[in-house]
Design an enzyme around this catalytic site. Structure first.
Site, PDB file in Angstrom:
ATOM      1  N   ASP A 118       8.991 -16.003  -1.291  1.00 57.06           N
ATOM      2  CA  ASP A 118       8.980 -14.790  -2.111  1.00 57.06           C
ATOM      3  C   ASP A 118       9.257 -15.159  -3.570  1.00 57.06           C
ATOM      4  O   ASP A 118      10.123 -15.996  -3.855  1.00 57.06           O
ATOM      5  CB  ASP A 118      10.053 -13.809  -1.623  1.00 57.06           C
ATOM      6  CG  ASP A 118       9.449 -12.476  -1.202  1.00 57.06           C
ATOM      7  OD1 ASP A 118       8.634 -11.952  -1.980  1.00 57.06           O
ATOM      8  OD2 ASP A 118       9.785 -11.975  -0.117  1.00 57.06           O
ATOM      9  N   ASP A 161       6.696 -10.382  -5.541  1.00 59.52           N
ATOM     10  CA  ASP A 161       7.318  -9.084  -5.315  1.00 59.52           C
ATOM     11  C   ASP A 161       7.200  -8.173  -6.537  1.00 59.52           C
ATOM     12  O   ASP A 161       7.517  -8.589  -7.656  1.00 59.52           O
ATOM     13  CB  ASP A 161       8.800  -9.288  -4.988  1.00 59.52           C
ATOM     14  CG  ASP A 161       9.535  -7.983  -4.802  1.00 59.52           C
ATOM     15  OD1 ASP A 161       9.381  -7.368  -3.747  1.00 59.52           O
ATOM     16  OD2 ASP A 161      10.250  -7.571  -5.743  1.00 59.52           O
ATOM     17  N   GLU A 202       2.015  -7.877  -4.861  1.00 59.13           N
ATOM     18  CA  GLU A 202       1.973  -6.454  -4.543  1.00 59.13           C
ATOM     19  C   GLU A 202       1.334  -5.639  -5.659  1.00 59.13           C
ATOM     20  O   GLU A 202       1.459  -5.980  -6.835  1.00 59.13           O
ATOM     21  CB  GLU A 202       3.390  -5.922  -4.322  1.00 59.13           C
ATOM     22  CG  GLU A 202       4.044  -6.473  -3.094  1.00 59.13           C
ATOM     23  CD  GLU A 202       5.441  -5.907  -2.949  1.00 59.13           C
ATOM     24  OE1 GLU A 202       5.890  -5.820  -1.804  1.00 59.13           O
ATOM     25  OE2 GLU A 202       6.064  -5.561  -3.956  1.00 59.13           O
ATOM     26  N   HIS A 231       9.575  -5.992   5.857  1.00 53.19           N
ATOM     27  CA  HIS A 231      11.000  -5.771   5.638  1.00 53.19           C
ATOM     28  C   HIS A 231      11.305  -4.458   4.932  1.00 53.19           C
ATOM     29  O   HIS A 231      12.464  -4.054   4.846  1.00 53.19           O
ATOM     30  CB  HIS A 231      11.581  -6.924   4.827  1.00 53.19           C
ATOM     31  CG  HIS A 231      10.991  -7.023   3.456  1.00 53.19           C
ATOM     32  ND1 HIS A 231       9.684  -7.414   3.235  1.00 53.19           N
ATOM     33  CD2 HIS A 231      11.506  -6.775   2.232  1.00 53.19           C
ATOM     34  CE1 HIS A 231       9.430  -7.396   1.952  1.00 53.19           C
ATOM     35  NE2 HIS A 231      10.523  -7.000   1.304  1.00 53.19           N
ATOM     36  N   ASP A 232      10.288  -3.786   4.409  1.00 58.38           N
ATOM     37  CA  ASP A 232      10.470  -2.499   3.735  1.00 58.38           C
ATOM     38  C   ASP A 232      10.030  -1.329   4.600  1.00 58.38           C
ATOM     39  O   ASP A 232       9.920  -0.205   4.102  1.00 58.38           O
ATOM     40  CB  ASP A 232       9.679  -2.471   2.423  1.00 58.38           C
ATOM     41  CG  ASP A 232      10.330  -3.298   1.338  1.00 58.38           C
ATOM     42  OD1 ASP A 232      11.567  -3.412   1.345  1.00 58.38           O
ATOM     43  OD2 ASP A 232       9.605  -3.838   0.486  1.00 58.38           O
TER      44      ASP A 232
END
Length: 581
Positions: free
Chosen positions: A131, A233, A287, A354-355
């Site tokens: 990440d 991210d 993203e 994870h979100d």
């Protein structure tokens, strides 16, 4: 990515390039303009390190824990692991607030542990994607400490500041702030700094070329170690309109238009490509590529030299549960994106990360009667659609929402700050907690359920987040022994996808479009054609695909037997993959 973003963002992107391609072995003759690439054929497995495996009994998953389970990861048949942040961080947002980009968080181990993890993954043919969080840093990063120390510090312009003597700064909404104000007053220099997320996550000023090249240098540090790429991210927010225009009424309904994809984002990505991507054989995921397939294509058109895989969020931006959103609308989303990308660019497909809450709890049915069968159906969907599949740790077991009863059980800054803000306004706290049982992202962060021992074999200590009580029956050890388990069904799906190029490159055709219960489509390539039938309901459901499958063969399904079920009917949450003759 931060949790509320998932409710607004519809797109993201990914770039893969690598040396030894699966495509070379498959020798696929393409009928479309997409050339075979290994990254199109790969299955990506996401590991949330804090919750995967604890090696030292402190209750927090770590790198040595992951190393100890790499044979299990390899057994899934996956090709790459996306690892959530492991950098040094004060953990305001579970690692997405980074205070040192070149160190490993002590909770997770040491740089030596990381080097061993990378070596052991590569030994098993697994690629590692890390990440990258560079829209913002932690307020404990040295850059920000220097930046806030004085107005003439050389790091001052590494962040966005607004001098108080100019009056109140232009309103911007903060995703995580209790007061929903993205400008935080800092008395040390009588100024406000910008934070789109937590006040401990100040936004970096990408308009400053020094910031950009600091980031590029840091990326090279990790790439030179041998990692295989980054997942970027919240990068859609890196470029901002620094004229700070007033937000119009209803801006929150299209947050990406006013908060993301700023005036220079494409320039930054092209620069990043020149300075970093083009110099390595890597995979990058970023993203936020706009709010439509057309916007996303600007990022992934190969001629633009930015990124080359779209990772859109529209498929998970459906509210609390798929049944409330409607399957017909859901099919339209996937079909619209597939149409836009059928000749160039590339898609990804996912139902969890994870979100998000757990896949089976949001898109399937996690009651004891249907949890296992609906989990298998959803896995069938992910593995048979065109696009690179992303699969979240634990979904191969059918792990489901834990549904905490008390705010004290939550560790997540998003849930806790929302609770505090609602409490300050005298809101209905019990209703909020009931909603979080279904929607909180911590439902998807509970420890991996390895076996029936204490804490599901995750830790010998006290786990950082409670273990789902159903681990006694839902765990990897038990499912290894059961040939019909969700775990072994997932392995069969991965194997089938790798054996049949039609599931990767084949044309997608939606069937029975208006059916409210059945998702039916074909995948065909070079004369080989497969029919996928999925019942997204808890009842028997009819389908009408316009042709007979009487002489065709079911090559994989999630029911042991179809005895007594007549043609054109699927049992509750049934999945069938049929090779058409």
């Amino acid at each position: 990515m931060k949790p509320i973003i998932k409710s607004f963002l519809f797109s993201a992107m990914i770039l893969f390039t690598a040396e030894n391609t699966i495509a070379q072995n498959m020798s696929v003759k393409m009928t479309q303009k997409n050339d075979p690439k290994w990254w199109k054929e790969a299955v990506v497995y996401q590991i949330y390190p804090r919750s995967f495996k604890d090696s030292d009994g402190d209750g927090v998953g770590d790198l040595k824990g992951i190393i100890s389970k790499l044979d299990y990861v390899k057994s899934l048949g996956i090709d790459a692991v996306w690892l959530n942040p492991i950098y040094t961080s004060p953990n305001d947002d579970n690692g997405y607030d980074i205070s040192n980009y070149r160190e490993i968080m002590k909770d997770f181990g040491t740089m030596e542990d990381f080097d061993l993890l990378l070596k052991e993954m590569h030994k098993r043919g697994i690629k590692l994607v890390m990440d990258l969080v560079v829209n913002h840093s932690s307020d404990e990063h040295e850059w920000f400490k220097q930046s806030r120390s004085s107005r003439d510090n050389k790091y001052r312009d590494y962040y966005h500041w607004w001098p108080a003597e100019k009056g109140k700064p232009p309103y911007r909404w903060s995703f995580f702030d209790v007061n929903s104000d993205a400008w935080k007053y800092d008395g040390q220099t009588n100024s406000y700094y910008l934070h789109y997320f937590s006040q401990k996550q100040p936004d970096l000023n990408w308009e400053n070329p020094k910031v950009r090249y600091e980031v590029y240098d840091m990326m090279k540090f990790w790439l030179d170690k041998g990692i295989d790429g980054f997942r970027m991210d919240a990068f859609q927010f890196a470029s901002k309109d620094t004229t700070w225009p007033e937000l119009p009424k209803g801006y929150e309904k299209n947050i990406i238009k006013y908060y993301g994809v700023g005036p220079h984002l494409h320039e930054y990505l092209q620069e990043m490509n020149r300075e970093v991507f083009s110099k390595y054989d890597i995979m990058t995921v970023a993203e936020g590529a706009g709010s439509s397939p057309e916007d996303a294509m600007q990022f992934v058109d190969p001629d633009r030299k930015e990124l080359n895989m779209a990772y859109h969020f529209e498929s998970v931006d459906i509210g609390k549960h798929l049944k409330d959103f409607g399957l017909v609308k859901y099919k339209e989303i996937f079909s619209r994106y597939d149409e836009a990308f059928k000749n160039k660019g590339w898609l990804s497909i996912f139902l969890a990360n994870h979100d998000q809450p757990r896949m089976v709890s949001k898109f399937g049915n996690d009651t004891p009667e249907f949890r296992e069968i609906s989990s298998k159906m959803l896995s069938t969907f992910v593995m048979t659609m065109r696009g690179t599949p992303y699969y979240y740790y634990g979904d191969e077991l059918g792990m489901d929402n834990i549904r905490f009863n008390s705010i004290e059980d939550y560790k997540d800054v998003d849930t806790r700050n929302k609770y505090i803000g609602l409490k300050n306004k005298g809101g209905d706290l019990q209703a909020f907690l009931e909603q979080q049982k279904q929607t909180s992202r911590e439902n998807g962060r509970t420890p991996f359920q390895w076996d029936t021992t204490q804490n599901a074999g995750f830790t010998t200590g006290t786990p950082w987040l409670k273990v789902n009580p159903n681990y006694k029956t839902v765990n990897a050890e038990a499912q290894e022994k059961d040939p019909n388990s969700t775990l072994n069904y997932f392995r069969k799906l991965v194997k089938l996808r790798k054996q049949e190029p039609a599931f990767v490159y084949g044309k997608y055709t939606l069937l029975d479009k208006e059916n409210p219960n059945i998702y039916a489509y074909t995948r065909d390539l070079n004369g080989k054609k497969f029919l996928v039938l999925l019942n997204f309901s808890d009842k028997d459901a009819n389908y009408n695909i316009g042709f007979s499958t009487h002489k065709s063969k079911i090559i994989l399904g999630n029911y042991k037997s179809r005895k007594g079920i007549k043609a054109n009917i699927l049992q509750p949450y049934e999945a069938q993959i049929i090779e058409l003759k």
